[in-house]
Design an enzyme around this catalytic site. Structure first.
Site, PDB file in Angstrom:
ATOM      1  CB  SER A 304      -0.932   0.009   1.210  1.00  0.00           C
ATOM      2  OG  SER A 304      -1.823  -1.079   1.117  1.00  0.00           O
ATOM      3  CG  HIS A 347     -12.399   1.503   3.739  1.00  0.00           C
ATOM      4  ND1 HIS A 347     -11.770   0.549   2.970  1.00  0.00           N
ATOM      5  CD2 HIS A 347     -11.657   1.608   4.876  1.00  0.00           C
ATOM      6  CE1 HIS A 347     -10.699   0.104   3.581  1.00  0.00           C
ATOM      7  NE2 HIS A 347     -10.605   0.726   4.761  1.00  0.00           N
ATOM      8  CB  CYS A 360      -9.939   2.532   0.784  1.00  0.00           C
ATOM      9  SG  CYS A 360     -11.215   1.690  -0.187  1.00  0.00           S
TER      10      CYS A 360
END
Lengths: 609, 373
Positions: A304, A347, A360
């Protein structure tokens, strides 16, 4: 009787002719040999330059390294069994060493045993008279004061290998002297080494020094002042504990390398004391690869943390803006594939800011789809991924930024959209080194300026290599989101939150295997790699870093606390903005400060793409 | 004893001057060879001892020339027997040095019987040959060999001192030649020599001690050199060669005091001399020895009787052989056999024996006219 007289005269004539031959015809030659017998030129190793950290703290110390040698003139008279007893060595080993040396040179002493302890020296000295021709030699070696801390950066000394001893680069170096074999010690060996001195001495047939005829003092090697801050380095390594991984900290406004961690590390003192084969084998074959420089030589999927790149690309290309909202309900489907968000419950509806804060996945799938892989790859490369650092510290990996062209050339296959989804969240083919991620954070933190990384402390602020054509407001948006990651509710980087300094960062959890299961159910080798990339303070960034813990699980849990400790250590150590050396260490550090010429040399080295 | 004034007038001052000059040169060279390599180091007393021996030797020489050498003839076999006894004694009682048993110890001093013996040997053979008529035939040669040469050669080999054994044989043969050989015998010797060379080599080799084999191998093939003897020859050549034309200067040589050269004050003294005095000095030294020896040959020619002639030739041949083997060894053209340089090498017995031998030369020369008076 007359005949006898003639015979005798003839015999004398033979001797006279022989004398003529030796003294007149070959006289000069023999005179040279006789001088060579009597005179010995001994190279004296220069004291090696000291390596200091950026605050003037010495990281190494020169130490004597003792070895015992045998003069070749006594080889035919040497009592090998007695010698073997004295030196506690095997007879065959001694005999072999003598044989080998005899092949090379008849006039150089034979090194029998190296790295003697004081006890051994005392024992040999006490029995010196029983062993004529035995001498104790002293070389300069190193004591690495911080042991394994920063070992991959500082490097170590070792004996020249066969290739090096023949190389013209080392022709001035005395035989058997130590040279830099890794890290700073190797990279800056020429500067640290100094110029060896020379002693011309008169010796007797046993090699005993009779008198000194002339002496040229060695010139001490230059000191070096590293950009590294030993307190940050040590704090980061302590924070790693037994974990495996790497961390790199840069000064965003100069490119100086503040910390350079690769764990597990090794003790460079082993090498500097003449490493035994067994110890070397142990290090080399250790399953955890302590000799691997994980900051430059290992590449991992960024997970991420790569969302920073995707977000920058999206903002620059107008694929999204700060107001763009995407709904996350735990995943999206594409064809017959399902791409899940790490939070299976979803989310809800979120903006770019919150998408970064909560990391997310669905938001970035959507962004990736809008951008296309080639745009993502373009910005990733602009931001320094997929290329070497230019440090020349080791043979480094360059990572991989995939695009359609790459896929066609290397895999002979078209690019699939599903692969864009994976790439947008830093999975799939994408691979980076911890050093590249630190450079990325530096650019984000300083507003788009690319500096050459420097291992040495710079005396003045360098000119940036380039200013990226990324809008300042894009980077400001990202920085604000990264502040949120650590400091807002629901931020994945909450564990890096500090009461002393405003830390900004991004977590990353890079899949090792294709399974999406809770880490605790997986064996260690299958567990995810944990990332945390950060800078601080938020307002005027002074440190940018990346932390990577192999198989550490979730980035926010395993990597973020390490980043926090390193940042706090730096803010405490450096004080605001300047990073100037504390007064106490100043005097010593000045001496070792690197002049502008030095820095230039370093920069030139890094112009290779 | 009353010394005849005519004898004093005929005294061979030249020979005496030559040997004293050589001996003094020897002592100077011993001093240089053994001096400590650094100023202030302890000076070994070799040169002092050699100086004492020189005085003793000069007195011995005077004692020898006082009697008519003819007198020697009467006692020659007796002396020979005593010499042989000493050689035997050294085998049982001798002190070992440098791998060989050559020394007899008498408490305050020790000496090498083989050094004394060689002169007694020359006297005995000269005596034997002077009583023989005509040229030497095969039978008389063998008879003389077994009577006089065989026993000492075997005893000396047993010590083992190969160098001296070879010298004893050469002295024997050269004296036979001086007496005159029959033509048939000359032919026979040449023939036997040619035929037996291949076989002799093998028998000879088997009988050698290891260190002797090493020396020969080192001489023939310096590269093989099992025990580093070639190193010695090499260092000797370096010392001599580095002397160049005029030498490094007295007390400026380095090969000896810095211990590169082995046996620097005994067998390899010439190398130390040649390093410091160069080609000019070496040629001068060669000239001195050649003068000494040719004067001895001249003495032999002028001797009043055959005994005197043989005596003078024997001594001259002996000097020649010693000189040639020793210098040849230091120059690397002869094997290392451990033979001292007459008058110059350190060693009291050797100096004394050589002075007595020179005394015999002087004795023969100064009494050459006696028959006419």
């Amino acid at each position: 009787m007359l005949i006898a007289g003639y015979v005798i005269t003839a015999l004398f004539l033979i001797l006279a002719i022989r004398l003529w031959q030796l003294q007149i015809l070959q006289g000069n030659e023999y005179r040279k040999i006789s001088e060579g017998n009597r005179l010995r030129i001994i190279k004296v190793a220069a004291p090696r330059g000291i390596i200091y950290d950026r605050n003037g703290v010495p990281l190494v110390k020169n130490t004597p390294y003792y070895s015992v040698a045998l003069n070749p003139q006594v080889l035919d008279r040497v009592d090998i069994p007695a010698l073997a007893g004295l030196l506690k060595m095997d007879r065959d080993v001694i005999a072999e060493k003598i044989r080998e040396q005899a092949k090379r040179s008849m006039y150089e002493p034979v090194r029998l045993k190296e790295g003697l302890s004081f006890g051994e020296i005392a024992l040999i000295e006490a029995r010196r008279s029983d062993f004529p021709g035995l001498s104790i030699d002293v070389d300069v070696s190193r004591d690495y004061l911080y042991g394994s801390v920063g070992a991959h950066l500082i490097g170590y000394l070792g004996k020249p290998n066969e290739f090096q001893s023949r190389s013209p680069d080392f022709k001035d170096v005395p035989t058997d002297a130590f040279i830099g074999q890794w890290g700073i010690e190797k990279l800056y060996d020429k500067h640290l080494r100094g110029t060896p001195g020379e002693r011309i001495i008169e010796v007797d047939a046993l090699g005993r020094e009779l008198r000194l005829l002339s002496e040229k003092s060695p010139v001490r090697g230059e000191d070096l002042r590293l950009a590294m801050d030993i307190r940050v380095q040590k704090e980061a390594e302590d924070a790693f504990g037994e974990k495996t991984g790497a961390a790199v900290a840069l000064k965003p406004d100069t490119g100086e390398v503040l910390a350079f961690v690769s764990k597990p590390s090794f003790d460079p003192n082993l090498f500097a004391r003449g490493i035994e084969y067994d110890q070397w084998k142990e290090l080399n074959e250790n399953r955890r690869l302590p000799l691997l420089d994980r900051a430059l030589q290992s590449q991992y999927p960024p997970g991420s943390t790569f969302k920073i790149v995707t977000a920058i690309a999206a903002l620059e290309e107008g694929a999204v803006d700060t107001g763009t909202k995407v709904a996350c309900n735990g995943g999206i489907s594409y064809g017959r594939w399902h791409f899940g968000c790490w939070r299976k419950t979803g989310h809800g509806i979120l903006s770019l800011h919150r998408a970064l804060v909560e990391s997310c996945d669905v938001y970035f799938y959507e962004t990736g789809k809008r951008l296309g892989i080639d745009k993502i790859a373009f910005y990733a490369r602009e931001l320094g991924l997929g290329k070497g650092s230019g440090l020349e510290l080791v043979r480094e990996r360059r990572g991989l930024i995939p695009d359609t062209k790459w896929k066609e050339e290397k895999r002979k296959q078209p690019w699939y959209l599903g692969e864009t989804f994976n790439a947008a969240i830093g999975q799939g083919y994408v691979a980076v080194t911890p050093f590249q991620m630190a450079e990325l954070m530096s650019v984000v933190a300083n507003g788009g300026y690319v500096y050459r990384p420097s291992l040495l402390m710079l005396s003045k602020k360098p000119e940036p290599v380039e200013k990226l054509k990324i809008k300042e407001e894009t980077l400001a948006t990202i920085r604000s989101a990264l502040f949120g990651v650590v400091n807002e509710n629901g931020g994945t980087g909450w564990s890096a939150k500090s009461s002393r300094v405003s830390i900004c960062g991004k977590t990353g959890t890079a899949q090792v295997v294709g399974l999406r299961r809770e880490s605790k159910y997986l064996s260690e080798m299958q567990r995810d790699h944990a990332w945390f990339v950060a800078f601080a303070p938020y307002e005027t960034p002074e440190i940018a870093l990346s932390v990577m813990v192999e198989h550490g699980g979730h980035g926010g849990v395993a990597a973020a606390p390490i980043a926090k400790r390193a940042i706090e250590a730096y803010m405490k150590s450096a004080g605001p903005a300047t990073g100037a050396a504390p007064a106490a260490a100043g005097g010593r550090a000045e001496e070792g400060a690197v002049g502008p010429g030095e820095v230039k040399a370093n920069e030139n080295r890094q112009t290779t793409p | 004893m009353k010394i005849d004034r005519r004898l004093l007038k005929n005294f061979d001052w030249v020979t005496l001057a030559l040997i004293v000059l050589l001996s003094v040169t020897g002592i100077m060279t011993i001093y240089s060879a053994t001096r400590p390599p650094l100023p202030g180091g302890e000076m070994p007393s070799f040169y002092i001892k050699q100086l004492y021996w020189l005085f003793v030797s000069v007195f011995a020489l005077i004692a020898i020339v006082s009697f008519d050498y003819v007198w020697l003839k009467r006692f020659s076999y007796g002396f020979y027997a005593i010499g042989l006894f000493l050689l035997l004694a050294v085998l049982f009682l001798g002190r070992t040095g440098m791998g060989a048993q050559r020394w007899l110890n008498f408490g305050i001093f020790s000496f090498q019987p083989s050094e004394i013996f060689k002169l007694l040997y020359v006297i005995a053979i000269s005596c034997y040959l002077s009583e023989m008529h005509g040229r030497v035939g095969l039978f008389s040669l063998l008879k003389a060999f077994f009577l006089l040469a065989f026993a000492p050669v075997v005893l000396v080999i047993k010590q083992p001192d190969l160098g001296t054994a070879v010298i004893l044989l050469l002295v024997f043969l050269s004296l036979m030649a001086a007496k005159g050989l029959q033509k048939k015998l000359i032919a026979l010797i040449l023939l036997i020599g040619l035929v037996s060379i291949p076989f002799l080599g093998n028998i000879f080799w088997e009988g050698l001690k290891d260190y002797q084999k090493n020396r020969l191998v080192a001489f023939l093939e310096p590269q093989v050199d099992p025990a580093g003897i070639g190193y010695h020859i090499n260092q000797s050549k370096v010392a001599i060669g580095s002397g160049s034309f005029i030498g490094k200067g007295y007390l400026k040589g380095t090969q000896g005091p810095f211990r590169f050269l082995p046996e620097k004050h005994t067998d390899f003294i010439f190398a130390v001399f040649a390093e410091e005095w160069g080609f000019t000095g070496s040629m001068f030294l060669l000239f001195l020895y050649l003068s000494l020896i040719l004067r001895g040959i001249d003495t032999a020619r002028k001797a009043k009787d055959e005994f005197g002639g043989l005596l003078a030739s024997g001594v001259s041949f002996m000097f020649t052989i010693y000189f040639f083997i020793n210098i040849g060894m230091t120059l690397g053209i002869m094997p290392v056999v451990g033979v001292p340089l007459p008058f110059m090498s350190y060693g009291g017995t050797s100096l004394l024996a050589n002075f007595v031998a020179a005394g015999v030369l002087i004795n023969v020369r100064m009494r050459r006219f006696e028959l006419f008076y």
